[in-house]
Design an enzyme around this catalytic site. Structure first.
Site, PDB file in Angstrom:
ATOM      1  N   GLY A 191      62.329  27.212  42.645  1.00 41.27           N
ATOM      2  CA  GLY A 191      62.894  25.881  42.772  1.00 41.27           C
ATOM      3  C   GLY A 191      63.708  25.488  41.557  1.00 41.27           C
ATOM      4  O   GLY A 191      64.344  26.331  40.910  1.00 41.27           O
ATOM      5  N   SER A 192      63.668  24.220  41.207  1.00 41.43           N
ATOM      6  CA  SER A 192      64.596  23.668  40.209  1.00 41.43           C
ATOM      7  C   SER A 192      64.371  24.165  38.790  1.00 41.43           C
ATOM      8  O   SER A 192      65.199  23.912  37.912  1.00 41.43           O
ATOM      9  CB  SER A 192      64.536  22.141  40.236  1.00 41.43           C
ATOM     10  OG  SER A 192      65.023  21.658  41.477  1.00 41.43           O
ATOM     11  N   VAL A 193      63.279  24.883  38.527  1.00 44.46           N
ATOM     12  CA  VAL A 193      63.119  25.498  37.207  1.00 44.46           C
ATOM     13  C   VAL A 193      64.292  26.438  36.935  1.00 44.46           C
ATOM     14  O   VAL A 193      64.732  26.605  35.795  1.00 44.46           O
ATOM     15  CB  VAL A 193      61.771  26.250  37.113  1.00 44.46           C
ATOM     16  CG1 VAL A 193      61.678  27.031  35.813  1.00 44.46           C
ATOM     17  CG2 VAL A 193      60.607  25.278  37.214  1.00 44.46           C
ATOM     18  N   LYS A 244      67.263  25.900  37.400  1.00 42.98           N
ATOM     19  CA  LYS A 244      68.432  25.174  36.907  1.00 42.98           C
ATOM     20  C   LYS A 244      68.603  25.339  35.395  1.00 42.98           C
ATOM     21  O   LYS A 244      69.692  25.127  34.862  1.00 42.98           O
ATOM     22  CB  LYS A 244      68.334  23.696  37.289  1.00 42.98           C
ATOM     23  CG  LYS A 244      68.496  23.478  38.788  1.00 42.98           C
ATOM     24  CD  LYS A 244      68.159  22.061  39.221  1.00 42.98           C
ATOM     25  CE  LYS A 244      68.242  21.945  40.761  1.00 42.98           C
ATOM     26  NZ  LYS A 244      67.762  20.656  41.259  1.00 42.98           N
TER      27      LYS A 244
END
Length: 583
Positions: free
Chosen positions: A294-296, A298
């Protein structure tokens, strides 16, 4: 002998007549036949006594030599005899501070030679009565078999050995063996692993270093710190219970050395009772499991965009409308009605903005940098339970956009921790290790991004904690008080829907938070993942990373930092604020 009567001083035995006592100056001279017989009997008695004395003396000397003085090795144990004790041969395993994690004890194992067992049924009854966990039918079958060697029970306790020995069953003997003991129990189960009945390594460090543990008596010292392991396990357990999750994992890494100081996967197991271990508890979520983070991700996407110069820090992107590509639509959980720059995209964790940033640098650059960050192959770690990433092939345009916000590429938590460590530590990648490094040893290093890009990412990650989706990892105390102490945690939240069939299960989440501290000069990365959490009253029904994983990291840091020698600083100190300011 002569038939003449045998005379003693003063009496004649035959006639009981009184004879003259010998004179003081000499012996009474008897007649010649009598004297000859007496002398011959006396000589025979003396010779016989001397022979007995010699025999008894020889026996005594041999016993003394055998029991007291002999130091010679005993001969090999013959078949069907009790084996002599063997030295413990498997080396100990300790944590980085010498705390014992695995050791071996000498134990006795009972076995039988069925050919020497007189009454198999009686022997089986006695053995089962003494060792109730044995199966009578199996024991009886073994004792009636044709083999010359069958195990009764291995690794007996001293009490069990005494009780079996007391039975005095012919044909039942004992063999000295080793039994592996794990003083920390399940605390380090996935790391240490376990051994089998024959003391062969079957999992974890026990398997990877099986030969080393057998051939080198020196303790094997690991990078793990048991104190941090306790903290990590306690806090992940708390998160699992609070959010009714099915499992979790956590890691702490010293990014200057690559040493893993804590590695926890829950549920775990008791290595002393492997029979109770089930598949889920055996599975190591920290190293073997690979997941869409997921957004980790980013963190990596933003680092690539800034490092390649494809995007400027304050460049803006249209993020107020969903992004469509083919039959897929990329949207944000919290839509905005304005364009966002890179700072806001990172702080608010915009999927749309991240995907549009990825469009700027393209597929080839993304794949190249993911390789540099160690995302495309399994890491070299000292345990066998290491998962290989699920790499998309072919790497299409949709892959480019989804990988930008952590979907389409599955990696293990240990891979994620290593990559985050490189991003925040000046752009230097160091391989993860579970062994304590020699302070004088040279550590392999690879530059993946520039120090300038690393400095910007540190500030962005701090911003996520102070103003963004990870505010629950901010710290304790009055957040507005100017003198509040802080360990300056920075990080990134990640909430990913779990893959289900050909799509995603929207209500089945995997939440994570990758944090580092202190962000002015990062030394440690802390990662927490919680699998399938469910919202509660305290989280207002939310089960996202900001409510689940980030608070766990905050609690871990505040307990671990003092043990690691990291001192808190005043949160609003002008120098700290200046160091973390984004220009």
């Amino acid at each position: 002998m002569s038939d003449a009567p045998f005379s003693l001083t003063g009496f004649d035995i035959a006639g009981m007549e009184r004879i003259q006592a010998p004179r003081p100056e000499g012996r009474v001279r008897l007649n010649n036949p009598t004297s000859h017989a007496l002398e011959q009997g006396r000589s025979r008695l003396l010779v016989t006594a001397a022979l007995f004395a010699l025999v008894l003396g020889a026996i005594g000397v041999r016993l003394a030599d055998t029991m007291v003085f002999s130091r010679e090795a005993e001969p090999p144990v013959a078949e069907n005899t009790t084996a002599r004790p063997l030295p413990v041969t498997r080396a100990e395993i300790t944590d980085r501070n010498g705390v014992l994690l695995a050791t071996s004890l000498a134990t006795a194992s009972a076995y039988a030679d069925p050919k020497l067992v007189i009454d198999a049924e009686e022997a089986a009854r006695k053995l089962v009565a003494t060792l109730p966990d044995l199966d009578y039918r199996q024991v009886l079958k073994d004792l009636k078999g044709d083999k010359r060697f069958v195990w009764i029970k291995r690794n007996l306790t001293p009490r069990q050995e005494f009780e079996v020995n007391k039975l005095g069953i012919p044909g039942v003997f004992f063999q000295q063996e080793e039994h592996r003991i794990y003083p920390q129990g399940s605390l380090t189960a996935h790391l240490i692993g376990l051994t089998g009945i024959d003391n062969n390594g079957l999992m974890g460090i026990e398997q990877s270093f099986d030969k080393r543990l057998r051939e080198n008596a020196e303790p094997l010292r690991l990078s793990i710190d048991v104190r941090l392991q306790h903290i990590m396990r306690k806090e992940i357990t708390q998160s699992i219970q609070d959010f009714n999750a099915i499992g979790g994992a956590g890691l702490i890494m010293d990014i200057k050395t690559g040493e893993i100081l804590s590695m926890v996967s829950l549920p775990d197991f008791d290595p002393q009772n492997p029979g109770e271990m089930h598949d889920d508890s055996k599975f190591n979520r920290a190293t073997l499991g690979v997941y869409e983070m997921g957004s980790v991700f980013k963190i990596l996407n933003t680092a690539i965009a800034l490092e390649t110069g494809s995007v400027k820090l304050h460049e803006t992107f249209e993020t107020n409308h969903p992004l469509k590509i083919g039959r897929f639509t990329i949207h944000d959980d919290e839509p905005v009605n304005y364009w966002m720059d890179v700072v806001d995209i990172f702080r608010k964790s915009s999927n749309i903005g991240s995907a549009k940033m990825a469009e700027k640098f393209g597929i080839d650059v993304q794949r190249d940098y993911m390789g540099r960050f160690g995302m495309l192959k399994a890491p070299s770690l000292e345990i066998p339970e290491v998962g290989a990433p699920l790499v998309p092939n072919p790497w299409r345009q949709t892959t480019l956009l989804t990988v930008a916000f952590g979907h389409g590429l599955s990696v293990s938590p240990v891979q994620m921790v290593s990559a985050v460590g490189a991003v925040v530590d000046g752009g230097i990648m160091r391989p993860a290790t579970l062994l304590k490094r020699d302070p004088n040893a040279e550590i392999p290093e690879t530059r993946v991004i520039s120090p300038q890009t690393s400095a910007i990412l540190r500030k962005l990650m701090r911003l996520v904690v102070t103003e963004g989706t990870g505010k629950t990892a901010f710290g304790t105390g009055d957040l507005k008080a100017p003198d509040t102490l802080d360990y300056l945690v920075g990080g990134k939240t990640g909430t990913a829907e779990k893959v289900s069939g050909k799509g995603y299960a929207h209500k089945s989440l995997r939440t994570s938070f990758a944090g580092a501290f202190p962000m002015t000069d990062p030394r440690y990365v802390v990662f927490v993942m919680v699998d399938e959490p469910h919202g509660n009253k305290k989280s207002f029904g939310f089960a996202t990373a900001g409510w689940v994983a980030a608070p766990a990291v905050q609690r871990i840091v505040w307990q671990a930092a003092p043990l690691l020698g990291v001192k808190p600083v005043v949160r609003n100190d002008p120098e700290v604020l200046q160091a973390m300011a984004i220009n």
